[in-house]
Write a protein that holds these residues in place. Structure first.
Motif, PDB file in Angstrom:
ATOM      1  N   VAL A  71      59.769  15.255  40.320  1.00 39.97           N
ATOM      2  CA  VAL A  71      58.321  15.139  40.830  1.00 39.97           C
ATOM      3  C   VAL A  71      58.026  16.371  41.625  1.00 39.97           C
ATOM      4  O   VAL A  71      56.949  17.009  41.449  1.00 39.97           O
ATOM      5  N   GLY A  72      58.948  16.711  42.593  1.00 44.37           N
ATOM      6  CA  GLY A  72      58.102  18.071  43.382  1.00 44.37           C
ATOM      7  C   GLY A  72      59.308  18.096  44.635  1.00 44.37           C
ATOM      8  O   GLY A  72      60.389  17.628  44.535  1.00 44.37           O
ATOM      9  N   ARG A  73      59.033  18.972  45.441  1.00 46.69           N
ATOM     10  CA  ARG A  73      59.643  19.186  46.706  1.00 46.69           C
ATOM     11  C   ARG A  73      59.551  18.372  47.778  1.00 46.69           C
ATOM     12  O   ARG A  73      58.584  17.696  47.987  1.00 46.69           O
ATOM     13  N   LEU A  74      60.577  18.185  48.540  1.00 48.92           N
ATOM     14  CA  LEU A  74      60.395  17.553  50.014  1.00 48.92           C
ATOM     15  C   LEU A  74      60.006  18.567  51.154  1.00 48.92           C
ATOM     16  O   LEU A  74      60.753  19.521  51.462  1.00 48.92           O
ATOM     17  N   LEU A  75      58.991  18.231  51.661  1.00 53.47           N
ATOM     18  CA  LEU A  75      58.537  19.375  52.641  1.00 53.47           C
ATOM     19  C   LEU A  75      58.769  19.158  53.853  1.00 53.47           C
ATOM     20  O   LEU A  75      59.217  17.987  54.552  1.00 53.47           O
ATOM     21  N   ARG A  76      59.091  20.191  54.784  1.00 50.62           N
ATOM     22  CA  ARG A  76      59.446  20.331  56.015  1.00 50.62           C
ATOM     23  C   ARG A  76      58.238  19.965  56.810  1.00 50.62           C
ATOM     24  O   ARG A  76      57.109  20.026  56.256  1.00 50.62           O
ATOM     25  N   SER A  77      58.297  19.714  57.902  1.00 47.44           N
ATOM     26  CA  SER A  77      57.306  19.357  59.087  1.00 47.44           C
ATOM     27  C   SER A  77      56.275  20.567  59.005  1.00 47.44           C
ATOM     28  O   SER A  77      56.922  21.857  59.256  1.00 47.44           O
ATOM     29  N   GLY A  78      55.151  20.700  58.745  1.00 50.34           N
ATOM     30  CA  GLY A  78      53.995  21.738  58.545  1.00 50.34           C
ATOM     31  C   GLY A  78      54.090  22.360  57.282  1.00 50.34           C
ATOM     32  O   GLY A  78      53.324  23.443  57.214  1.00 50.34           O
ATOM     33  N   GLU A  79      54.986  22.342  56.466  1.00 48.54           N
ATOM     34  CA  GLU A  79      55.110  23.094  55.243  1.00 48.54           C
ATOM     35  C   GLU A  79      53.874  22.664  54.406  1.00 48.54           C
ATOM     36  O   GLU A  79      53.605  21.484  54.184  1.00 48.54           O
ATOM     37  N   GLU A  80      53.153  23.506  53.745  1.00 46.78           N
ATOM     38  CA  GLU A  80      52.297  23.411  52.753  1.00 46.78           C
ATOM     39  C   GLU A  80      52.555  23.003  51.437  1.00 46.78           C
ATOM     40  O   GLU A  80      53.466  23.563  50.868  1.00 46.78           O
ATOM     41  N   PRO A  81      52.141  21.710  50.641  1.00 48.20           N
ATOM     42  CA  PRO A  81      52.361  21.561  49.255  1.00 48.20           C
ATOM     43  C   PRO A  81      52.054  22.474  48.262  1.00 48.20           C
ATOM     44  O   PRO A  81      51.017  23.245  48.658  1.00 48.20           O
ATOM     45  N   THR A  82      52.934  22.483  47.190  1.00 48.43           N
ATOM     46  CA  THR A  82      52.446  23.437  46.134  1.00 48.43           C
ATOM     47  C   THR A  82      51.289  22.646  45.075  1.00 48.43           C
ATOM     48  O   THR A  82      51.390  21.616  45.161  1.00 48.43           O
ATOM     49  N   GLU A  83      50.170  23.321  44.892  1.00 48.62           N
ATOM     50  CA  GLU A  83      49.118  22.801  44.011  1.00 48.62           C
ATOM     51  C   GLU A  83      49.759  23.131  42.452  1.00 48.62           C
ATOM     52  O   GLU A  83      49.608  24.192  41.993  1.00 48.62           O
ATOM     53  N   TYR A  84      50.197  22.012  41.789  1.00 45.48           N
ATOM     54  CA  TYR A  84      50.584  22.145  40.322  1.00 45.48           C
ATOM     55  C   TYR A  84      49.479  22.023  39.272  1.00 45.48           C
ATOM     56  O   TYR A  84      49.006  21.072  39.301  1.00 45.48           O
ATOM     57  N   SER A  85      49.419  23.082  38.425  1.00 47.04           N
ATOM     58  CA  SER A  85      48.497  23.150  37.221  1.00 47.04           C
ATOM     59  C   SER A  85      49.543  22.322  36.213  1.00 47.04           C
ATOM     60  O   SER A  85      50.668  22.239  36.342  1.00 47.04           O
TER      61      SER A  85
END
Length: 206
Positions: A163-177
């Motif tokens: 599905v995607g990455r597990l984000l750290r606090s404050g980390e911005e998500p990737t916009e997947y095309s």
């Protein structure tokens, strides 16, 4: 001289035997009740079965979850108790949709504690317990435990949808095309293939 006399036992005729059996069955109340019960059970087994469908319809499988990075708080929503009963688990910083393995990770399953959580530490330490509420960087795990986490990650890649990455606090998500999603899936598959080839070569050398 003593005369020997032969004794003859009268053999009942077949018709007489059948008549006695019929009388015993139909004119004895207890036997008649037992016969009725046997007939009813026979009907239920051989005839009532035909009315039931031969197979139960399969539950409809959910489509793959759209690529997205999540925080631990967002991951919690995918614990198998949501509207679509979807289940996601994080392993070594990566999130996988494990809904098709709901008999293991769904409510009542042996690994339900991992549903909607980061399962890395639990898998590394062979402990089926809910993960931390905070992001776990696994920095205190020893080499053997980290190797175990990576092996679990490879197994999840082979079995379940990434599905995607597990984000750290404050980390911005990737916009997947759509192109990036396809490319990332291919990269994961190439990584799996490379890992298997490396393992095979290592085994040959040994």
């Amino acid at each position: 001289m003593v005369e020997q006399t032969e004794s003859y036992t009268e053999v009942p005729e077949p018709a007489s035997v059948i008549s006695q059996v019929v009388n015993e069955i139909f004119f004895n109340p207890l036997n008649l009740i037992l016969l009725t019960i046997c007939g009813f059970l026979t009907y239920k087994i051989f005839f009532a079965k035909e009315r039931t469908p031969s197979s139960t319809p399969k539950s409809q499988e959910l489509p793959p979850l759209k690529k997205r990075d999540m925080t631990l708080a967002e991951l919690k929503h995918y614990n198998g108790m949501g509207p679509d009963n979807r289940i996601c688990i994080a392993v070594n910083g990566k999130i996988f949709d494990v809904t098709k393995g709901k008999r293991f990770y769904g409510p009542g399953g042996p690994y339900y504690a991992f549903a909607g959580r980061d399962a890395s530490r639990g898998l590394a330490t062979f402990s089926v317990e809910a993960g931390s509420e905070e992001y776990d960087d696994l920095s205190d795990l020893n080499t053997m435990q980290m190797e175990s986490v990576k092996e679990w990650e490879m197994q999840f890649k082979e079995k379940y949808h990434y599905v995607g990455r597990l984000l750290r606090s404050g980390e911005e998500p990737t916009e997947y095309s759509e192109d990036e999603e396809t490319s990332q899936d291919q990269n994961l598959k190439d990584g799996e293939k490379s890992g298997r080839e490396h393992s095979e070569e290592k085994n040959k050398d040994e």
